[in-house]
Design a protein around this motif. Structure first.
Motif: not given
Length: 241
Positions: A31-36, A124-129, A223-226
């Motif tokens: 949500e934090a990385k989603t464009l509005l 977002f994937r970087v944040e997951l990592c 990992t799975y989400a990424g």
């Protein structure tokens, strides 16, 4: 017993109550990385699938359908929720979407580009990592191996250094955000390269997590989400090689 169902003593919830320093829940990271656009979230479908959260859907989300290069309201789409048990701990929702027959994008997409949306999902994937590494760091810091903290062993520290190097690279590319200093290099190739580097970082995190790394409520949630993000974003290899 299947790993996906295992709820052993090392199985920790994902998010603020997980092992280690508090990190945002995976759904909040997305949500934090989603464009509005006009206070409405814009989701990206590069192919037939799109990631969302319940909160984003409550905000009357729009969809940027890359194949038709336009913004669609949700009621213009044929959307089917895809059940995915590995996504349940993360709070992410997966939809298979397609504009209804005869529907045309009716909302101006002047503020939206595919590259911007792709870049946000890469971030977002970087944040997951980063979050996965933090969970593993705290998980190992309370374990003893050979008379010292497992986290202090040279092999472990070397693996962590490799992960940190990848994260540093992803966050310190030129100011045009993940694009090479060479303006002639297509962004899709740069993105593909970063995703490949993140693949190895996530593999290292899984190894460091041991059994915890392969639990549905452990590091595997990150990992799975990424991996799902990568699969949705990258085209066939021949298109960017």
């Amino acid at each position: 017993m299947h790993v996906i169902e295992f709820q052993g003593p090392d199985a920790k919830p994902v998010g603020s109550k997980a092992a280690g320093n508090p990190v945002a829940p995976i759904s909040e990271m997305l949500e934090a990385k989603t464009l509005l656009v006009n206070n409405r979230p814009v989701l990206l479908a590069t192919g037939p699938y799109v990631l969302a959260t319940a909160h984003l859907m409550e905000q009357d989300a729009l969809l940027w359908h890359e194949q038709s290069a336009g913004l669609y309201r949700w009621n213009q789409l044929h959307a089917v929720h895809v059940q995915d048990r590995m996504l349940e701990p993360s709070g992410l929702l997966l939809y298979k979407v397609q504009p209804n027959e005869g529907e045309k994008a009716e909302i101006s997409g002047e503020k939206v580009t595919s590259n911007e949306l792709r870049t946000r999902l890469l971030e977002f994937r970087v944040e997951l990592c980063k979050a996965g590494l933090e969970q593993v760091r705290r998980h190992l810091s309370v374990r003893i191996s050979g008379g010292q903290s497992t986290f202090q062993h040279q092999l472990v520290k070397g693996m962590v250094a490799d992960i940190l190097t990848t994260l540093y690279m992803a966050e310190t590319l030129p100011e045009d955000r993940f694009l090479s200093a060479n303006p002639g290099l297509p962004s899709v190739r740069v993105h593909a390269w970063i995703h490949q580097e993140l693949d190895e970082a996530f593999r290292q995190i899984q190894r460091l997590g041991g059994g915890f790394g392969f639990l549905r409520h452990g590091v595997s949630a990150y990992t799975y989400a990424g991996q799902l993000v990568k699969n949705m974003l990258l085209p066939a290899k021949e298109e960017y090689s």
